[in-house]
Each structure stands twice: as structure tokens, then as C-alpha cells.
Design an enzyme around this catalytic site. Structure first.
Site, PDB file in Angstrom:
ATOM      1  N   PHE A   1      21.310  43.885  10.613  1.00  0.00           N
ATOM      2  CA  PHE A   1      20.554  42.660  10.924  1.00  0.00           C
ATOM      3  C   PHE A   1      19.623  42.949  12.112  1.00  0.00           C
ATOM      4  CE2 PHE A   1      24.201  39.600   9.450  1.00  0.00           C
ATOM      5  CZ  PHE A   1      24.004  40.032   8.144  1.00  0.00           C
TER       6      PHE A   1
ATOM      7  N   CYS B   1      16.860  45.806  12.198  1.00  0.00           N
ATOM      8  CA  CYS B   1      15.618  46.574  12.098  1.00  0.00           C
ATOM      9  C   CYS B   1      14.411  45.704  12.454  1.00  0.00           C
ATOM     10  CB  CYS B   1      15.471  47.133  10.683  1.00  0.00           C
ATOM     11  SG  CYS B   1      13.999  48.143  10.496  1.00  0.00           S
TER      12      CYS B   1
ATOM     13  N   CYS C   1      17.592  48.443  57.958  1.00  0.00           N
ATOM     14  CA  CYS C   1      17.940  48.870  56.595  1.00  0.00           C
ATOM     15  C   CYS C   1      18.694  47.746  55.885  1.00  0.00           C
ATOM     16  CB  CYS C   1      18.795  50.137  56.640  1.00  0.00           C
ATOM     17  SG  CYS C   1      19.368  50.654  55.008  1.00  0.00           S
TER      18      CYS C   1
END
Lengths: 446, 422
Positions: free
Chosen positions: B132, B134, B375
Site C-alpha cells: 500500500f 508505492c 555554550c
């Protein structure tokens, strides 16, 4: 802007096809496109890259390599030439092992460093092959600069000056252009024709009049130069080989290395019956001489150097190549006489101690058919004598970091100012001087 | 010795590495060679009414010289006659009775589904996978992702298959949806025994910039294809994990999408897959890649004390959380190991241009310095650093008790002062 017509250059005398240097192949062969792209993709694209800092002309190496990796070879070549108009020859002749490649961060990873020289060769060779042009002369400023010598320093200076629109005249005593790049580079790095081709390529920016066969001092006086031009750049390089001043030095078979190398590159050197070669010195001219002698098939090549191996000024990577080629060395030794019957047969040497003083009773003899003296080149001597404001230090023209000599309007660069360095140093110094000259001519500095 | 065997939705295999339904599982000889190389299972290239393919079927995405970092295709289902495929399936099953042989199917009508299911099971299929997913070509004919994108149709066709099948039914889901969960639930309502995901992602892989035609070029045109390969792994991991943690779901999952080595496989398993399917890496390097997958997984299990795959499945799912439940007071800063640093300063460029300007060059050496007060612990420097383990993100004990956004909003818990937000 209309393309400035290149100043017609009368034909450079053709190089003999059978000249001795033609026997050599490239020690580092050209890369194919696929090799170049694969290598370029290894580059980490470092920030504030150490390879750039290690390049005297500060080529943005990561950027030109990235452009190779994306197929933007033209942009890559532009990046190189923007920093160094002699980037094609520098790609071949630079001692990259101690410059850019030596600085590559991969060395710290014990991984093979990027082959920057070969990548640069790929980009610049492609530019030559495709005949890409990147630079135009600037609008004429009405000012003119005289440049003495047609070697790398003057070519780099002249090209930069033309980009700023200043007219240039190069005075060259030879009929050949390119300077030591044409007459002195080891042929397994670059042959003479390539250096001449590069010089012509640089001159294509137009507006650089090259007067060959003119000896400054005889053909044209310094005063005349100063009268003709608004500024003068001195890029005359160094003089003849220094000799040892020991008995027998005038015997056939004893030659200055620079002189012999030039003959080997431009014409032919006799090799028949030459079985044993002694090269005196431990600098890079000596490195070239031993590798060249060996490469030409002389079975026994011995370097005689007064110091120890770790202290020789020649590059370790060059000596390593020489050793691989079978060259031997006599360390801490000094010739005291060249001997032979009508021509050189023996070099009489003496050992020297750590202070380079002869050790009594240590004499020994090396059989030799050829001795090449590579202990340095004569300095400038009297050429600039009498020009007030110009100082010489041991024959070197003293300049500041912009190539300024101290005499208004007079600048210098290359070997005559730095004492004898690489082509890339001459290119950097010529360009720096040109920028200073431009600032001077446009009143930015007094 | 860890046990690598798996049971995924009732389909058993000697190991979790299965070929996905794709060109490497196109024929009997191929699948048999793959099993010889060590693959534990294969999902046969989708059976249905044989189609005709184009020339120019695949496209690769190259990143800094790495070819096929992403990959796409515009191939359709099998172009070989059904009876040839079925004969080879039977032969393969006879030669490799212990390997998982799943047959992928894609047909239209209820009668066609009934017929193809019966014939596949008669040939020896250990399980069925309903394609189900492609996203090109077949969906234009009302199949593939056209089914997968509609939960109602997905459920209905799944229920037909389950009705007709005597072997486990996997529904292969398309990622070309905004949320995978309703589609997994639809398959479950239809009675599926498990799901496999992801199928490929709708994509244009590249454009031929000289011809002005997208790739892969078919004459003077191209079409969208299905994207797969290493580059899609993060999308696949997310979709697998989204179903794995959905309480109403609970079906076994066969994970697909960019699995290129044993590490990828471990990640899929930890996020809920009980088998993994591989296509692109095999297309790029061949069946032999499975050797390292098996070795690597085995060694991982040994060092982590897992004696069976079952014990690994879903181990990281509980840690897959909502953003609002993350501890905002957890703090890390970057530390650079000066002995390992090679001085490339990629971290400096990345931090300055792409993060918070807190890694600086120093005058003394090429090793940069981290301003820990600035940081934010974003990880960017660690990601760009070419030297493994040179930059580590180190936890800071900032004295703040854990507090999530949700706790902050609902309970007024205190958050630590923001860094780098000035």
C-alpha cells in the site's frame, strides 16, 4: 571594457627539443579529473585553515579544493590566480611538504595530508588548457612602472600593477623570460617551456612592455629608469654561482651548479664518460643537482656537505628522494682541491669538526668526472650602488614588508631581496610590492 | 551465543535481516544467492499484473563525494509473469525451508486479491505483504500509496487479505502521509498481523541542469519517484517509533528505510522493529553486506547482554518522548579533547555561523576553546568534528532539579536561566 591588446612579444628563442632536461618525467604526475575530485572530497574545508597560513601567497586552499569537488574548476582556478598569478608553476615547484601540505590537519591524525599541490596543478593546468582568462587591466592611470628582471617577482608585480591600470615595462637582460623559474627549476618538477608559457600567459593581461636583452646599468642607467618611470621594482634575482676558491676550480669538469642546471635545461650538458659526480653544498640547489645528476643516469653521485645531516639547509623530503635514488653523502667534509690531468679526476676533501674547522690529517679523495658547486649565488653587488636611500645587507636589498627600499618610488622583491627563497615567495613579494606601488602612485602613501 | 532468530508477526527467520520487496528480491536465483550470503528472509518483489518499466529507473543523491547517500526509483512492481514468479518462489522455499519468504502483493479487485493470495500461499509463502506504499505509477492506477493514504480503503483491502490468507499478513505503509498512526491503526482494524514501514518517499532526486529535465531522465521527461537509502533513515525511525509507542497499536513491525549496516538495524529494533528490511544498500554494494550486519548485531547483543532479539525490540521506545516532557534543566556543554584535536576548527566555523558563537580560536594553538558560559549544549560542534570522540557533550551539574515544560506550565516548576538567548 575593451580588452587591452597584449603588447607584442618578439618570439622567444625556441628551446631545443633534445635539450637535456627533456629526459625527465614529472616526479608528481598530473591528476585526472576523477583523481582530483576524489582527493578534493577528502578535504575537511578547515576554518581559518593552516594550509592558507602556510602559503606565502595565502591562496584560499579549502575554497579552491571545494570548487574542484563540485566540478567548478574555473572558479577553483580563479581562486588560485586571484592570490597567486603564478599558481600554475607554484603548483609544481612549491616545496608543499614544508608549506601547505605540511600544515594539513590530516598530519595530526596520522592520515595522508591532502595533495594540495597536485590539486592546484589540476585546476591551473585546466585553466591553461581551456585558455580561461580571469583578469583585465584596469583603466589607464597614466602612470608607469619599470620592473628590472622578468622572473617571478616582476611578473607577479607587473600583473598586479596592470590590474590597477599602471603601465609597465620589464627590462630583462636575457632573451628568455621567466627568470629562475625558466632556467633553474628541477625538470622533474617543471620544464622550461612550461615556465615560459606561464610568463606569456601572465603578460596577456596586456600593457606590459618586455624589453629583452637590456642590461640595466649598461643598456639603460638607473637614472634613466627613474626618469622614465613613476616607480621602479627591482626583481633581478641572484647572480652567478659562488665558488670555493680552492685550487683546481677552473679545471674542466668543475661547474657552478646553477650554471650547469641552466645549461641542462636550456641546451645539453655532456654526459659521455661522466660516471662519478660530486655535488658540493647542502642546500636546495645541491638537492636539485644531486637528483638531476642521478636522474640523468650518472651512476655515482655524492654530496659533500660541511655540516651534519640534521642541519643541512636543504629540505629533508628532497634529501629523502635523493637517497632513494641512490645518492650518497659525505657529511662534515669540505673540498680543498680539485685535481686532474687537464680535466677533473679527483676531489680532495678534508673532514671538518662541529665548528666546521678542518680536522688535521683527515684528508680523503673522491674520484669524480663532474663537480657541481652549490654553495650559494653571488649577491647583487654594485648594481644599485650609488642610489641614495637603498641599503644592501650582505648583497641583499633591504626592504620593508611592502617591498619598499627606502628610496622614494623604489621597491624590490624576490631573491634579490629575500636572499634566495622559493618561487612562491617571489610571487608574494612582487604582488605585495605592486600594491604598495599602487598606493604610492595614487597618493595613498607619500 | 546470542540467538538472532526472529518471529515477526508469526513469520520466522534465522535472523532479522530481510531483503525488502525490490529489485534485489526480483527472482528466484537472486533470493537464493541472498540466502546463501546470509540473509534471513526476503520479501519478494511485488506480484500483480506484470507491468512494463521505463529506461532510466534510478537516481542517486551524492553528498560530498558519497554516492547514493540517498536514492530514488521510478520502477513499478514485477514485470515478470506471475506463474514464473510463483514457480521460483516454490523452488526457493523448497531449497530454504527455514528462511522467511514473504510475498508482496498489489492487485485491484477483491477477486484478484483472493486469487493472488491463494496462489502465493500455494507456492509456499510464509507471509504476505500488502503493498500500500508505492508512490509512483501504481498509485496513478489506484493502487499502492493511493490505498495507503486512505485509511478506509487500507482497512477494507486488508480485511479481504486477512480473510483469504492462511499465513500472516503484513501491511506495508507509505510515509507520504502527515501522521502514520491512523494508517497503522487502519491496518490493525482490517486485521493485519503486522505492518512494515516505510515505503519510499515521494521525491525528485535531481535535475539534469543542462537539459532542464528532472532525473532519472526518461527521454525528455521524468516523474516523481520513491526516495530511500541512508538519507531516509531518520524519517523511517520516527514513523516506526510513532507506531511502536502508540498504545492502541501493538502490532509487530518490520522496519524499513535506510538500513545500511548493523548499527542502523539495532536502532530500528530498539525503536520497535522485530525484523528489518534492506534494499538500497544491497543495490549499491551487493548481498555480501549482510555479513557485517550479522557479525555486528551479534557482537552488540553479546556486549549488551541480549540473548535474543525479542529482548531488544522496543527497548528505546519508552525514551521517545514529547518535547514538552523533556527536562529543560538538563544541561550539557562541549568539551574538546586537546590531545585528539587536529586543529581543523570546523567547530569554530559551525558554532560561529550556525550556533551560538561560543567556540573561539586561541592565539596559543589551533585547539579552540569553548566558552562554557555561553555554550547551550546544541551538539553541532560534535557533529562537524572529523575526529571521533574529540568533542564530547558533558553534563553540567547546575543544581537545578529536573523540570519539563509541561511541569513548568502545570505545576510552576522552576526553569534554569536560559543560555545564549541574549
Amino acid at each position: 571594457m575593451a580588452e587591452p591588446a597584449p603588447t607584442p612579444l618578439s618570439p622567444v628563442p625556441p628551446l631545443p627539443i633534445d635539450r637535456t632536461e627533456a629526459a625527465f618525467d614529472d616526479a608528481k604526475p598530473a591528476m585526472t579529473r576523477d583523481q582530483a575530485v576524489a582527493e578534493a572530497n577528502r578535504c575537511l574545508f578547515c576554518s581559518d585553515a593552516p594550509c592558507i597560513s602556510a602559503c606565502p601567497t595565502a591562496i584560499d586552499i579549502p575554497q579552491f579544493i571545494r570548487k574542484i569537488s563540485t566540478g567548478n574548476v574555473k572558479g577553483s582556478a580563479r581562486t588560485i590566480f586571484e592570490s597567486n598569478i603564478l599558481g600554475m608553476s607554484c603548483a609544481r615547484v612549491c616545496p608543499v611538504e614544508v608549506l601547505c601540505v605540511g600544515a594539513c590537519v590530516y598530519n595530526h591524525m596520522d592520515a595522508p595530508p591532502i595533495q594540495i599541490g597536485r590539486l592546484q596543478r589540476y585546476a591551473t593546468d585546466t585553466a591553461f588548457e581551456k585558455d580561461w582568462r580571469f583578469f583585465e587591466a584596469g583603466a589607464d592611470t597614466g602612470r608607469s612602472v619599470g620592473l628590472i628582471g622578468a622572473g617571478p617577482a616582476s611578473l607577479a608585480a607587473g600583473h598586479e600593477l596592470r590590474r590597477h591600470g599602471h603601465r609597465c615595462t620589464i627590462y630583462e637582460q636575457r632573451s628568455l623570460i621567466g627568470g629562475l623559474n625558466a632556467t633553474g627549476v628541477a625538470p622533474y618538477k617543471m620544464r622550461t617551456d612550461r615556465a615560459v608559457e606561464e610568463a606569456k600567459w601572465v603578460l596577456r593581461i596586456g600593457g606590459i612592455d618586455v624589453q629583452r636583452g637590456v642590461h640595466v646599468g649598461n643598456g639603460v642607467t638607473l637614472a634613466e629608469l627613474e626618469r622614465r618611470h613613476d616607480a621602479v621594482f627591482v626583481g633581478v634575482g641572484l647572480g652567478a654561482d659562488a665558488m670555493l676558491g680552492v685550487p683546481g676550480e677552473n679545471l674542466p669538469g668543475v661547474r657552478g651548479a646553477v650554471d650547469w642546471i641552466e645549461q641542462m635545461k636550456l641546451r645539453t650538458v655532456p654526459l659521455d664518460g661522466v660516471r662519478r659526480c660530486v655535488v658540493v653544498g647542502g642546500g636546495n640547489t645541491a638537492m636539485d643537482a644531486v637528483r638531476e645528476a642521478s636522474g640523468l643516469g650518472i651512476p655515482s653521485v655524492t654530496m659533500v656537505y660541511r655540516g651534519k645531516e640534521p642541519h643541512m639547509p636543504g629540505y629533508a623530503h628532497e634529501w629523502s628522494e635523493a637517497k632513494d635514488a641512490g645518492v650518497r653523502a659525505e657529511w662534515q667534509a669540505l673540498p680543498v682541491a680539485f685535481e686532474g690531468d687537464a680535466r677533473l679526476q679527483r676531489v680532495r676533501c678534508v673532514r671538518v669538526d662541529d665548528h666546521k674547522r678542518p680536522v688535521p690529517g683527515s684528508e680523503f679523495v673522491l674520484d669524480a668526472d663532474l663537480a657541481l658547486i652549490a654553495i650559494g649565488q653571488a649577491r647583487l653587488g654594485p648594481m644599485l650602488a650609488g642610489l641614495e636611500g637603498i641599503t644592501l645587507d650582505k648583497g641583499r636589498i633591504v626592504v620593508d614588508s611592502h617591498g619598499f627600499t627606502g628610496r622614494k618610488g623604489w621597491y624590490a622583491g624576490g631573491d634579490c631581496a629575500n636572499g634566495g627563497k622559493e618561487v612562491v615567495n617571489a610571487a608574494a613579494e612582487g604582488k605585495a610590492a605592486a600594491r604598495a606601488i599602487h598606493a604610492f602612485l595614487t597618493g595613498a602613501i607619500a | 551465543m546470542p540467538d538472532l532468530s526472529v518471529n515477526c508477526a508469526g513469520i520466522r527467520a534465522p535472523n532479522p535481516f530481510w531483503l525488502a520487496s525490490a529489485p534485489p528480491a526480483n527472482s528466484g536465483l537472486q533470493v537464493q544467492r541472498a540466502f546463501d550470503a546470509g540473509w534471513g528472509g526476503a520479501v519478494w518483489k511485488t506480484l500483480g499484473t506484470p507491468i512494463q518499466n521505463v529506461s532510466g529507473r534510478f537516481g542517486g543523491h551524492t553528498v560530498r563525494g558519497v554516492q547514493g547517500a540517498g536514492f530514488n526509483n521510478i520502477e513499478l512492481i514485477t514485470d515478470r509473469p506471475i506463474d514464473v514468479n510463483l514457480r521460483e518462489i516454490a523452488e526457493t522455499k523448497r531449497l530454504f525451508p527455514k528462511h522467511a519468504l514473504v510475498v508482496s502483493l498489489m492487485v485491484e479487485t477483491r477477486e484478484e486479491w483472493r486469487d493472488i493470495i491463494k496462489r502465493s500461499i500455494d507456492a509456499g509463502a510464509d507471509g504476505l505483504e500488502l503493498n500500500f506504499g508505492c508512490p509512483h505509477g501504481m498509485c496513478e492506477r489506484g493502487m499502492g500509496s493511493a490505498v495507503g493514504q486512505e485509511p478506509r480503503i487500507n482497512q477494507e483491502i486488508t480485511s479481504w487479505a486477512v480473510e483469504y490468507s492462511t499465513v500472516p499478513v503484513l501491511v506495508k505503509l507509505t510515509p507520504n502521509v502527515s501522521d502514520i498512526v491512523p494508517h497503522g491503526l487502519a491496518a490493525k482494524r482490517g486485521g493485519a498481523h503486522g505492518v512494515s514501514l516505510i515505503n519510499t518517499i515521494k521525491s525528485i532526486i535531481a535535475v539534469d541542469i543542462d537539459r532542464f529535465v528532472p532525473e532519472p531522465r526518461v527521454g525528455h521527461a521524468s516523474t516523481n519517484g520513491g526516495y530511500c537509502g541512508a538519507a531516509v533513515k531518520p524519517i523511517a525511525l520516527h514513523m516506526v517509533a510513532a507506531l511502536a509507542r502508540e498504545k492502541q497499536f501493538g502490532l509487530p513491525i518490520s522496519g524499513i528505510g535506510g538500513v545500511s549496516n548493523w548499527r542502523d538495524a539495532v536502532e530500528f529494533i530498539l525503536l520497535g522493529s522485530s525484523s528489518v528490511q534492506v534494499c538500497t544498500e544491497v543495490m549499491l554494494r551487493g548481498y555480501r553486506v549482510v555479513e557485517d550486519m550479522i557479525d555486528g548485531l551479534e557482537e552488540y547483543m553479546r556486549t549488551h547482554g541480549f540473548d535474543s532479539i525479542d529482548r531488544m525490540v522496543g527497548k528505546a521506545v519508552p525514551a521517545f518522548s514529547e518535547w514538552g516532557d523533556l527536562d529543560l534543566n538538563y544541561e550539557t556543554v562541549a568539551k574538546i579533547d586537546a590531545d585528539k584535536c587536529i586543529g581543523c576548527q570546523l567547530c569554530v566555523a559551525a558554532c560561529h555561523d550556525g550556533a551560538h558563537q561560543c567556540i573561539h580560536p586561541t592565539a596559543a594553538s589551533r585547539v579552540p576553546t569553548v566558552d562554557e558560559s555561553e555554550c547551550v549544549g546544541c551538539n553541532l560542534c560534535q557533529i562537524v568534528c572529523p575526529v571521533p570522540e574529540c568533542i564530547s557533550m558533558v553534563e553540567v551539574n547546575n543544581g537545578h532539579a529536573p523540570a519539563t515544560w509541561n511541569e513548568h506550565v502545570t505545576q510552576g516548576k522552576t526553569l534554569r536561566p536560559k543560555k545564549g538567548a541574549h
